[in-house]
Design an enzyme around this catalytic site. Structure first.
Site, PDB file in Angstrom:
ATOM      1  N   GLN A 199       4.591   1.772  -4.499  1.00 35.59           N
ATOM      2  CA  GLN A 199       3.733   0.592  -4.589  1.00 35.59           C
ATOM      3  C   GLN A 199       3.977  -0.149  -5.896  1.00 35.59           C
ATOM      4  O   GLN A 199       4.145   0.459  -6.951  1.00 35.59           O
ATOM      5  CB  GLN A 199       2.259   0.985  -4.491  1.00 35.59           C
ATOM      6  CG  GLN A 199       1.768   1.188  -3.083  1.00 35.59           C
ATOM      7  CD  GLN A 199       0.269   1.475  -3.034  1.00 35.59           C
ATOM      8  OE1 GLN A 199      -0.357   1.704  -4.064  1.00 35.59           O
ATOM      9  NE2 GLN A 199      -0.287   1.482  -1.843  1.00 35.59           N
ATOM     10  N   GLU A 208      -8.804  -2.642   0.584  1.00 36.77           N
ATOM     11  CA  GLU A 208      -8.929  -1.507   1.490  1.00 36.77           C
ATOM     12  C   GLU A 208      -9.767  -0.443   0.800  1.00 36.77           C
ATOM     13  O   GLU A 208      -9.442  -0.025  -0.308  1.00 36.77           O
ATOM     14  CB  GLU A 208      -7.560  -0.914   1.847  1.00 36.77           C
ATOM     15  CG  GLU A 208      -7.674   0.305   2.771  1.00 36.77           C
ATOM     16  CD  GLU A 208      -6.361   1.041   2.975  1.00 36.77           C
ATOM     17  OE1 GLU A 208      -6.179   1.651   4.038  1.00 36.77           O
ATOM     18  OE2 GLU A 208      -5.522   1.015   2.055  1.00 36.77           O
ATOM     19  N   LYS A 236       0.593   0.370  12.064  1.00 33.89           N
ATOM     20  CA  LYS A 236       1.070   0.610  10.701  1.00 33.89           C
ATOM     21  C   LYS A 236       1.913   1.876  10.703  1.00 33.89           C
ATOM     22  O   LYS A 236       1.462   2.936  11.146  1.00 33.89           O
ATOM     23  CB  LYS A 236      -0.095   0.771   9.722  1.00 33.89           C
ATOM     24  CG  LYS A 236       0.378   1.074   8.290  1.00 33.89           C
ATOM     25  CD  LYS A 236      -0.787   1.434   7.374  1.00 33.89           C
ATOM     26  CE  LYS A 236      -0.283   1.872   6.001  1.00 33.89           C
ATOM     27  NZ  LYS A 236      -1.356   2.430   5.152  1.00 33.89           N
ATOM     28  N   HIS A 245       1.660   8.136   9.375  1.00 39.90           N
ATOM     29  CA  HIS A 245       2.259   8.380   8.065  1.00 39.90           C
ATOM     30  C   HIS A 245       3.148   9.618   8.097  1.00 39.90           C
ATOM     31  O   HIS A 245       2.820  10.615   8.737  1.00 39.90           O
ATOM     32  CB  HIS A 245       1.176   8.582   7.004  1.00 39.90           C
ATOM     33  CG  HIS A 245       0.231   7.434   6.871  1.00 39.90           C
ATOM     34  ND1 HIS A 245      -0.792   7.206   7.760  1.00 39.90           N
ATOM     35  CD2 HIS A 245       0.173   6.430   5.958  1.00 39.90           C
ATOM     36  CE1 HIS A 245      -1.444   6.112   7.408  1.00 39.90           C
ATOM     37  NE2 HIS A 245      -0.885   5.626   6.321  1.00 39.90           N
ATOM     38  N   ARG A 267     -10.399   3.187   0.706  1.00 38.41           N
ATOM     39  CA  ARG A 267      -9.947   4.517   1.117  1.00 38.41           C
ATOM     40  C   ARG A 267     -11.101   5.490   0.881  1.00 38.41           C
ATOM     41  O   ARG A 267     -11.191   6.179  -0.119  1.00 38.41           O
ATOM     42  CB  ARG A 267      -8.699   4.907   0.320  1.00 38.41           C
ATOM     43  CG  ARG A 267      -7.431   4.194   0.750  1.00 38.41           C
ATOM     44  CD  ARG A 267      -6.939   4.711   2.122  1.00 38.41           C
ATOM     45  NE  ARG A 267      -6.759   6.161   2.079  1.00 38.41           N
ATOM     46  CZ  ARG A 267      -5.635   6.765   1.666  1.00 38.41           C
ATOM     47  NH1 ARG A 267      -4.618   6.037   1.246  1.00 38.41           N
ATOM     48  NH2 ARG A 267      -5.533   8.081   1.659  1.00 38.41           N
TER      49      ARG A 267
END
Length: 255
Positions: A226, A38, A161, A134, A40
């Protein structure tokens, strides 16, 4: 025989601020055997043209590894962004129509013209649109989560998501439960991420609730909780192997 769940793709975000660190992070992700990458781009510092050149460099170095393009708004990124909103929209249009990024992540809270442009372009270019939400403070109640998923589906996203902060263990399983319901009832895959130490398990078991991918840390983590990619892969693989054994054993006993 009960269906064996499919292993998720492990995606490593790249959060480089310049092309030098971009190369470093991509090499790190390759060494970690990431399934997906990904970019960002909201972390990257430079003009619109410099972002475009960085996108080309990213894809060349990624060498065919499936990639997600993401440019978070300041509201959800929680850090200053180099490009203003109009330039962000222009960058999205370029990425979708002129590059080989297969996936695009766009916040569902973006202004309607911004979202509509991204959604229409991804559909026309046959790319996969992830509609994201988010909350770095809390896990909203079930009604809000359900409404967010339904809004994402109605807006034309291919995947939803939800990344929200867990304050207690119940938050984790509420989120995963709503994701499973959406996958079953709406035929909408949901990447359900419960952030923080309490929610770390969601990154390991999310595939059991319909998540097609999970995020692992690269050189630096982009969200609380993470795990390093190699550690995450090991834990998921071991869990999946045990589930396969259990399902196979149960099927054999039932004969």
């Amino acid at each position: 025989m009960r269906k064996i769940p499919q292993l998720p793709q492990i995606c490593v975000p790249i959060v480089a601020r310049n092309t030098g660190t971009l190369l470093d992070e991509l090499r790190f992700a390759a060494a970690a055997s990431a399934d997906m990458l990904e970019w960002r781009a909201d972390y990257f510092c430079g003009s619109l043209d410099e972002h475009k050149r960085a996108a080309d460099l990213f894809l060349r170095v990624a060498n065919g590894c499936p990639a997600i393009f993401t440019y978070r708004s300041e509201a959800e990124a929680k850090h200053p962004c180099w490009l203003d909103t109009s330039l962000q929209q222009e960058l999205y249009t370029h990425i979708i129509t002129q590059t080989n990024f297969a996936y695009v992540d766009c916040e569902i809270s973006r202004p309607a013209p911004f979202w509509r442009s991204v959604q229409e372009n991804t559909k026309q270019q046959e790319k996969i649109l992830i509609g994201s939400y988010h909350d770095f403070d809390n896990t909203p109640d079930d009604a809000f989560l359900d409404a967010q998923i339904q809004t994402t589906k109605a807006a034309g996203a291919n995947i939803a998501k939800l990344a929200v902060m867990a304050q207690k263990e119940l938050d984790v399983f509420r989120l995963l439960g709503r994701a499973a319901a959406a996958h079953s009832c709406l035929a909408l895959p949901v990447i359900a991420v419960s952030m923080g130490d309490v929610g770390r398990i969601s990154r390991i078991i999310g595939f059991l609730f319909g998540a097609p991918l999970t995020f692992a840390a690269g050189i630096q983590a982009t969200a609380p909780g993470q795990l390093p990619a190699n550690e995450l892969r090991q834990q998921i693989t071991e869990l999946h192997a045990n589930i396969c054994k259990t399902i196979t054993h149960a099927a054999q006993k039932a004969k």
